[in-house]
Motif scaffolding. Structure first.
Motif, PDB file in Angstrom:
ATOM      1  N   MET A   1       0.876  -0.928   0.123  1.00  0.00           N
ATOM      2  CA  MET A   1       0.179   0.106   0.069  1.00  0.00           C
ATOM      3  C   MET A   1       0.964   1.181   0.097  1.00  0.00           C
ATOM      4  SD  MET A   1      -3.036  -1.186   2.828  1.00  0.00           S
ATOM      5  CE  MET A   1      -3.813  -2.639   2.250  1.00  0.00           C
ATOM      6  N   SER A   2       1.952   1.087  -0.862  1.00  0.00           N
ATOM      7  CA  SER A   2       2.772   2.357  -0.722  1.00  0.00           C
ATOM      8  C   SER A   2       2.431   3.595  -1.667  1.00  0.00           C
ATOM      9  CB  SER A   2       4.148   2.033  -1.277  1.00  0.00           C
ATOM     10  OG  SER A   2       4.033   1.561  -2.580  1.00  0.00           O
ATOM     11  N   SER A   3       2.782   4.700  -1.223  1.00  0.00           N
ATOM     12  CA  SER A   3       2.387   5.917  -2.119  1.00  0.00           C
ATOM     13  C   SER A   3       3.608   6.912  -1.816  1.00  0.00           C
ATOM     14  CB  SER A   3       1.223   6.479  -1.630  1.00  0.00           C
ATOM     15  OG  SER A   3       1.221   6.870  -0.412  1.00  0.00           O
ATOM     16  N   ASP A   4       3.450   7.916  -2.848  1.00  0.00           N
ATOM     17  CA  ASP A   4       4.350   8.917  -2.382  1.00  0.00           C
ATOM     18  C   ASP A   4       4.059   9.634  -1.117  1.00  0.00           C
ATOM     19  OD1 ASP A   4       4.120  10.088  -5.891  1.00  0.00           O
ATOM     20  OD2 ASP A   4       5.433   8.665  -5.151  1.00  0.00           O
ATOM     21  N   GLN A   5       5.353  10.592  -0.615  1.00  0.00           N
ATOM     22  CA  GLN A   5       5.683  10.969   0.611  1.00  0.00           C
ATOM     23  C   GLN A   5       4.680  12.129   0.707  1.00  0.00           C
ATOM     24  OE1 GLN A   5       9.302  11.381   2.283  1.00  0.00           O
ATOM     25  NE2 GLN A   5       8.726  12.598   4.030  1.00  0.00           N
ATOM     26  N   PRO A   6       3.695  12.238   1.587  1.00  0.00           N
ATOM     27  CA  PRO A   6       2.810  13.437   1.614  1.00  0.00           C
ATOM     28  C   PRO A   6       3.693  14.799   2.103  1.00  0.00           C
ATOM     29  CG  PRO A   6       2.038  11.658   3.197  1.00  0.00           C
ATOM     30  CD  PRO A   6       3.365  11.266   2.646  1.00  0.00           C
ATOM     31  N   SER A   7       3.353  15.979   1.630  1.00  0.00           N
ATOM     32  CA  SER A   7       3.957  16.979   2.030  1.00  0.00           C
ATOM     33  C   SER A   7       3.418  17.499   3.319  1.00  0.00           C
ATOM     34  CB  SER A   7       3.493  18.312   1.035  1.00  0.00           C
ATOM     35  OG  SER A   7       2.406  18.457   1.054  1.00  0.00           O
ATOM     36  N   GLY A   8       3.994  18.398   4.199  1.00  0.00           N
ATOM     37  CA  GLY A   8       3.440  18.849   5.390  1.00  0.00           C
ATOM     38  C   GLY A   8       4.378  18.387   6.461  1.00  0.00           C
ATOM     39  N   PRO A   9       3.836  17.943   7.569  1.00  0.00           N
ATOM     40  CA  PRO A   9       4.385  17.599   9.091  1.00  0.00           C
ATOM     41  C   PRO A   9       5.569  16.401   8.671  1.00  0.00           C
ATOM     42  CG  PRO A   9       2.222  17.561   9.210  1.00  0.00           C
ATOM     43  CD  PRO A   9       2.403  17.688   7.901  1.00  0.00           C
ATOM     44  N   VAL A  10       6.569  16.617   9.742  1.00  0.00           N
ATOM     45  CA  VAL A  10       7.469  15.337   9.681  1.00  0.00           C
ATOM     46  C   VAL A  10       6.729  14.203  10.229  1.00  0.00           C
ATOM     47  CG1 VAL A  10       9.533  14.574  10.763  1.00  0.00           C
ATOM     48  CG2 VAL A  10       9.444  17.089  10.337  1.00  0.00           C
ATOM     49  N   ARG A  11       6.691  12.925   9.481  1.00  0.00           N
ATOM     50  CA  ARG A  11       6.001  11.799   9.979  1.00  0.00           C
ATOM     51  C   ARG A  11       7.059  10.911  10.508  1.00  0.00           C
ATOM     52  NH1 ARG A  11       1.017  12.291   6.773  1.00  0.00           N
ATOM     53  NH2 ARG A  11       0.891  14.378   5.967  1.00  0.00           N
ATOM     54  N   ILE A  12       6.532  10.252  11.560  1.00  0.00           N
ATOM     55  CA  ILE A  12       7.717   9.475  12.324  1.00  0.00           C
ATOM     56  C   ILE A  12       6.592   8.141  12.902  1.00  0.00           C
ATOM     57  CG2 ILE A  12       9.090   9.069  14.258  1.00  0.00           C
ATOM     58  CD1 ILE A  12       9.466  12.120  14.206  1.00  0.00           C
ATOM     59  N   MET A  13       7.455   7.018  12.676  1.00  0.00           N
ATOM     60  CA  MET A  13       6.756   5.665  13.338  1.00  0.00           C
ATOM     61  C   MET A  13       7.794   5.303  14.131  1.00  0.00           C
ATOM     62  SD  MET A  13       4.798   3.802  10.073  1.00  0.00           S
ATOM     63  CE  MET A  13       3.336   4.381   9.371  1.00  0.00           C
ATOM     64  N   LEU A  14       7.137   4.735  15.582  1.00  0.00           N
ATOM     65  CA  LEU A  14       8.059   3.956  16.480  1.00  0.00           C
ATOM     66  C   LEU A  14       7.421   2.741  16.545  1.00  0.00           C
ATOM     67  CD1 LEU A  14      10.165   4.607  18.886  1.00  0.00           C
ATOM     68  CD2 LEU A  14       8.104   4.732  20.401  1.00  0.00           C
TER      69      LEU A  14
ATOM     70  N   PRO B   1      -2.829  20.926   9.929  1.00  0.00           N
ATOM     71  CA  PRO B   1      -2.146  21.822   9.198  1.00  0.00           C
ATOM     72  C   PRO B   1      -1.427  22.622  10.622  1.00  0.00           C
ATOM     73  CG  PRO B   1      -4.535  22.463   9.195  1.00  0.00           C
ATOM     74  CD  PRO B   1      -4.576  21.031   9.599  1.00  0.00           C
ATOM     75  N   VAL B   2      -1.864  22.400  11.595  1.00  0.00           N
ATOM     76  CA  VAL B   2      -1.141  23.041  12.756  1.00  0.00           C
ATOM     77  C   VAL B   2      -0.111  22.333  13.381  1.00  0.00           C
ATOM     78  CG1 VAL B   2      -3.100  24.668  13.185  1.00  0.00           C
ATOM     79  CG2 VAL B   2      -3.004  22.432  14.300  1.00  0.00           C
ATOM     80  N   SER B   3      -0.022  20.968  12.956  1.00  0.00           N
ATOM     81  CA  SER B   3       0.884  19.939  13.752  1.00  0.00           C
ATOM     82  C   SER B   3       2.173  20.164  12.903  1.00  0.00           C
ATOM     83  CB  SER B   3       0.228  18.478  13.864  1.00  0.00           C
ATOM     84  OG  SER B   3      -0.929  18.753  14.565  1.00  0.00           O
ATOM     85  N   ARG B   4       3.176  19.984  13.575  1.00  0.00           N
ATOM     86  CA  ARG B   4       4.479  19.940  12.910  1.00  0.00           C
ATOM     87  C   ARG B   4       5.023  18.411  12.980  1.00  0.00           C
ATOM     88  NH1 ARG B   4       8.565  21.502  15.575  1.00  0.00           N
ATOM     89  NH2 ARG B   4       9.997  21.776  13.864  1.00  0.00           N
ATOM     90  N   ILE B   5       4.374  17.587  13.431  1.00  0.00           N
ATOM     91  CA  ILE B   5       4.789  16.354  13.377  1.00  0.00           C
ATOM     92  C   ILE B   5       3.685  15.226  13.565  1.00  0.00           C
ATOM     93  CG2 ILE B   5       6.136  14.379  14.825  1.00  0.00           C
ATOM     94  CD1 ILE B   5       7.770  16.830  16.143  1.00  0.00           C
ATOM     95  N   LEU B   6       3.415  14.232  12.873  1.00  0.00           N
ATOM     96  CA  LEU B   6       2.672  13.165  12.872  1.00  0.00           C
ATOM     97  C   LEU B   6       3.386  12.067  13.493  1.00  0.00           C
ATOM     98  CD1 LEU B   6       0.498  13.334   9.721  1.00  0.00           C
ATOM     99  CD2 LEU B   6       0.388  14.512  11.882  1.00  0.00           C
ATOM    100  N   PHE B   7       2.956  11.300  14.751  1.00  0.00           N
ATOM    101  CA  PHE B   7       3.673  10.347  15.517  1.00  0.00           C
ATOM    102  C   PHE B   7       2.950   9.114  15.455  1.00  0.00           C
ATOM    103  CE2 PHE B   7       5.191   8.251  19.257  1.00  0.00           C
ATOM    104  CZ  PHE B   7       6.532   7.918  18.908  1.00  0.00           C
TER     105      PHE B   7
END
Length: 281
Positions: free
Chosen positions: A3-16, A88-94
């Motif tokens: 289920m891959s797709s291109d990287q979205p723009s916007g916040p830094v996206r991190i998985m732990l 839009p107001v979040s710098r990070i999606l974790f």
């Protein structure tokens, strides 16, 4: 089932990614305390164990795991949510998740995220799971615990290699839980640097809360979905604590059944491989 797709723009996206009982919920509390981060609670785990296409149901809860099924939690739903640009107001999606949720197919994981790992010595992880079972007076023979968790460290190490080779992310950052609770500021600074975000002292402490007070995504399913699990031992320390606390003293270790000792022995080689690659204090 890729289920891959291109990287979205916007916040830094991190998985732990983690095994169970690895201080990962406390880590999510730390990220949430920043004030600029959207936290997603175990979305892939929820798909696997509670979604309509899930391969397993958790049977050692104090009720039949099918009662927690949520038809919404498909991998397509989760990946659409994680790919959203409506923050839009979040710098990070974790995203905090456990590797059990992707053990059948690593390719279900949403692309465009920086992957990271938190590990904990198998003795501490499996002792904690065993204690939880004893407290809830379920699975006295530990059969479900062993069946579900025996290979979880090997799966975590395999996914680490997958991130390196298939996702081409170099050496993903690894935090060891004991290092983190012993020297949280030093480890968090290095983790932030490795994941491309700014460190803030806000990550060191947070307020004691109830599960209902967490403004996290994906808490409408699984352990948060019912009062008897939301207030259980599985979450109490992370929700009531106001920081990372202290590492348990294994010199006061409880006696474990031989089958649990065998699980620890089986897990150690995979843990040690990851431990040797960890961010050092």
């Amino acid at each position: 089932m890729s289920m891959s797709s291109d990287q979205p723009s916007g916040p830094v996206r991190i998985m732990l990614w983690s095994t169970p009982r690895s201080v990962s919920t406390a880590f999510a509390r730390s990220m949430s305390a920043r004030g600029d981060t959207e936290v997603f609670w175990e979305p892939y785990f929820s798909c696997y164990f509670f979604g309509p296409d899930g391969a397993e149901r958790i049977g050692e809860l104090p009720f039949d795991g099918t009662e927690l099924t949520n038809e919404k939690y498909t991998y397509n739903y989760v990946n659409k949510l994680l790919g959203s640009v409506d923050f839009p107001v979040s710098r990070i999606l974790f995203v905090k998740d456990m590797v059990e949720g992707i053990k059948d197919d690593f390719n279900v994981v949403k692309s465009g995220y920086k992957h990271s790992f938190i590990i904990r010595h198998p003795r501490k992880t499996f002792r904690s799971l065993y204690r939880s079972n004893q407290a809830r007076k379920v699975s006295q023979d530990n059969a479900n615990l062993i069946k579900r968790h025996k290979d979880v460290y090997h799966t975590l190490e395999q996914f680490y290699r997958h991130v390196q080779t298939e996702l081409d992310q170099g050496a993903p950052p690894i935090i060891d839980a004991d290092d983190l609770v012993d020297q949280p500021e030093k480890l968090l600074r290095k983790y932030c640097q490795a994941t491309g975000i700014e460190y803030t002292p806000k990550m060191l402490t947070w307020e004691s809360v109830d599960g209902d007070q967490l403004n996290w995504h994906c808490t409408d399913v699984g352990i948060f979905a019912r009062p008897e699990t939301k207030k259980s031992l599985m979450l109490s320390n992370a929700l009531k604590g106001q920081g990372f606390g202290k590492a348990p003293d294994l010199t006061k270790d409880m006696k474990l059944p031989s089958a649990i000792e065998e699980m620890i022995k089986h897990a150690l080689p995979a843990y040690e491989k990851l431990y040797n690659l960890r961010i050092k204090p």
